[in-house]
Design an enzyme around this catalytic site. Sequence first.
Site, PDB file in Angstrom:
ATOM      1  N   GLY A 186      37.584  37.804  36.384  1.00  0.00           N
ATOM      2  CA  GLY A 186      37.310  39.195  36.739  1.00  0.00           C
ATOM      3  C   GLY A 186      38.310  40.153  36.113  1.00  0.00           C
ATOM      4  O   GLY A 186      37.937  41.236  35.649  1.00  0.00           O
ATOM      5  N   THR A 187      39.558  39.762  36.088  1.00  0.00           N
ATOM      6  CA  THR A 187      40.581  40.658  35.543  1.00  0.00           C
ATOM      7  C   THR A 187      40.288  40.957  34.075  1.00  0.00           C
ATOM      8  O   THR A 187      40.288  42.122  33.654  1.00  0.00           O
ATOM      9  CB  THR A 187      41.979  40.015  35.704  1.00  0.00           C
ATOM     10  OG1 THR A 187      42.225  39.858  37.107  1.00  0.00           O
ATOM     11  CG2 THR A 187      43.067  40.860  35.068  1.00  0.00           C
ATOM     12  N   GLN A 190      33.354  40.905  44.301  1.00  0.00           N
ATOM     13  CA  GLN A 190      33.259  40.452  45.692  1.00  0.00           C
ATOM     14  C   GLN A 190      31.825  40.428  46.209  1.00  0.00           C
ATOM     15  O   GLN A 190      31.583  39.967  47.323  1.00  0.00           O
ATOM     16  CB  GLN A 190      34.130  41.338  46.601  1.00  0.00           C
ATOM     17  CG  GLN A 190      35.620  41.174  46.368  1.00  0.00           C
ATOM     18  CD  GLN A 190      36.147  39.785  46.759  1.00  0.00           C
ATOM     19  OE1 GLN A 190      35.476  39.017  47.462  1.00  0.00           O
ATOM     20  NE2 GLN A 190      37.355  39.457  46.319  1.00  0.00           N
ATOM     21  N   HIS A 221      35.156  32.338  40.722  1.00  0.00           N
ATOM     22  CA  HIS A 221      35.823  31.657  41.849  1.00  0.00           C
ATOM     23  C   HIS A 221      35.674  32.365  43.186  1.00  0.00           C
ATOM     24  O   HIS A 221      36.071  31.837  44.217  1.00  0.00           O
ATOM     25  CB  HIS A 221      37.297  31.377  41.521  1.00  0.00           C
ATOM     26  CG  HIS A 221      38.219  32.558  41.574  1.00  0.00           C
ATOM     27  ND1 HIS A 221      39.101  32.729  42.601  1.00  0.00           N
ATOM     28  CD2 HIS A 221      38.420  33.589  40.728  1.00  0.00           C
ATOM     29  CE1 HIS A 221      39.831  33.822  42.377  1.00  0.00           C
ATOM     30  NE2 HIS A 221      39.428  34.361  41.240  1.00  0.00           N
ATOM     31  N   CYS A 237      50.124  40.837  47.642  1.00  0.00           N
ATOM     32  CA  CYS A 237      50.057  41.020  46.191  1.00  0.00           C
ATOM     33  C   CYS A 237      50.113  39.639  45.553  1.00  0.00           C
ATOM     34  O   CYS A 237      50.242  38.629  46.234  1.00  0.00           O
ATOM     35  CB  CYS A 237      51.177  41.922  45.702  1.00  0.00           C
ATOM     36  SG  CYS A 237      52.781  41.147  45.756  1.00  0.00           S
TER      37      CYS A 237
HETATM   38  N1  PLP Z   1      38.126  42.477  41.270  1.00  0.00           N
HETATM   39  C1  PLP Z   1      38.169  42.228  42.580  1.00  0.00           C
HETATM   40  C2  PLP Z   1      37.472  43.173  43.521  1.00  0.00           C
HETATM   41  C3  PLP Z   1      38.850  41.110  43.067  1.00  0.00           C
HETATM   42  O1  PLP Z   1      38.882  40.876  44.390  1.00  0.00           O
HETATM   43  C4  PLP Z   1      39.494  40.252  42.147  1.00  0.00           C
HETATM   44  C5  PLP Z   1      40.273  39.086  42.630  1.00  0.00           C
HETATM   45  O2  PLP Z   1      40.952  39.149  43.640  1.00  0.00           O
HETATM   46  C6  PLP Z   1      39.403  40.542  40.778  1.00  0.00           C
HETATM   47  C7  PLP Z   1      38.717  41.660  40.376  1.00  0.00           C
HETATM   48  C8  PLP Z   1      40.054  39.668  39.752  1.00  0.00           C
HETATM   49  O3  PLP Z   1      39.281  38.518  39.502  1.00  0.00           O
HETATM   50  P1  PLP Z   1      39.962  37.214  38.861  1.00  0.00           P
HETATM   51  O4  PLP Z   1      40.759  36.556  39.940  1.00  0.00           O
HETATM   52  O5  PLP Z   1      38.802  36.374  38.414  1.00  0.00           O
HETATM   53  O6  PLP Z   1      40.793  37.683  37.711  1.00  0.00           O
END
Ligand code: PLP
Length: 389
Positions: free
Chosen positions: A72-73, A183, A205, A330
């Site tokens: 996601g990041t 989410q 995940h 965090c």
């Molecule tokens: N966006 C949201 C709303 C999240 O809750 C998270 C993870 O906590 C992410 C993005 C980041 O996803 P990833 O852990 O796959 O990088």
Amino acid sequence: MTAERCYLDHNASAPLRPGALEAMIAALCGSGNASSVHHEGRQARALIETAREEVAALAAVRPAQIVFTSGGTEANVMALSPAWFARPDRVRLFVSAVEHPSVLNGGQFAPEDVEALPVDDHGVLDVDTTRERIHRWRVMSNGAPFMASVMAANNETGAMQPVEALAVLVHECGGVVHCDAVQTAGKIAFEPVVRSADLITLSAHKFGGPKGTGALIIADEQLGYARPLLRGGGQERGFRAGTENAAAIAGFGVAAGVAAREMPSAGQVAVLRDRLEEELLRIAPDATIFARETQRLPNTSCFAAPGMQAETLLMAFDLEGIALSAGSACSSGKIERSHVLTAMGVEADVARAAIRVSLGWNTTETDIDRFGAAWTRIYNTFQERRRAA
Ligand code: PLP
């Protein structure tokens, strides 16, 4: 994890869905690179393309719209780029104040080009203020381009955002809409979000795929990406260079398939969450449940009880065998004041006490009973200590 543990932290990471691990192990046993033309290469390619179809079906988009990323990041940072525009030197990015840090930080935008938008006391984007801010920018910049990013649902409180209303507003003014649906995907149906946004982020995940893989959906295929974040080989149609992680992608695909098939029973999770909250308030009538008065994800409950510290509570629950998160943890595990609750106007000492419970595909009635029994013991012990002090 031992059988006695009770895992209620799905918004941090969900347990693997049945079949995902087996698919990953099988993929890891293959030696091919998906870009190679030989048999082994074609096998790896087939795994990736099957997964692409399953992820696309979960999101109700076409497989060609999916770009696999490392999570996601990365998908968020990839999406938040002035490079979608023909005039990338003067682009503004609007983000809601409750976004994940990978969005709040503006991705590939310079910090001075990022503007945070307020939310109300339920954590929901204020669309009227957003309209004013966008119009102000358009007037000031003489119609320069802009992007707006709002999440489908918040990871801490579960509050759902008005993605469709934002998209109408942004599109009227010629902007591009990104939605972090990390989410939401795999937990509830999210077609309206997909229909409204131009770019959508997923992470495997959070709904039972492996960590370290995700996707950016490029829903608006008119969008060109002048400067990919990762440049090199032409993988993922040039949007994201680097040999694909076929094993993780295969697990992502299986999890997406299972999540899509089980979507009709997703309502069960809401029943369990509501029972948990009833129990929570029965034992501690002075507790506050955040975002309860707005539309929320069915699996999430974020609460605080006066005088109780999140750190102490987390440890007490952990000793009871129950895994939860602080509303404000965090990445280093340190508990900081939540930017989400702060943006909602929650007082500092209350925000510091916030705990998040997040249920998921394998949560049972027994888990809720265990939570209730543990909460009774923890809360009563705290009250006794307070009276003694
Ligand atoms: N966006 C949201 C709303 C999240 O809750 C998270 C993870 O906590 C992410 C993005 C980041 O996803 P990833 O852990 O796959 O990088």
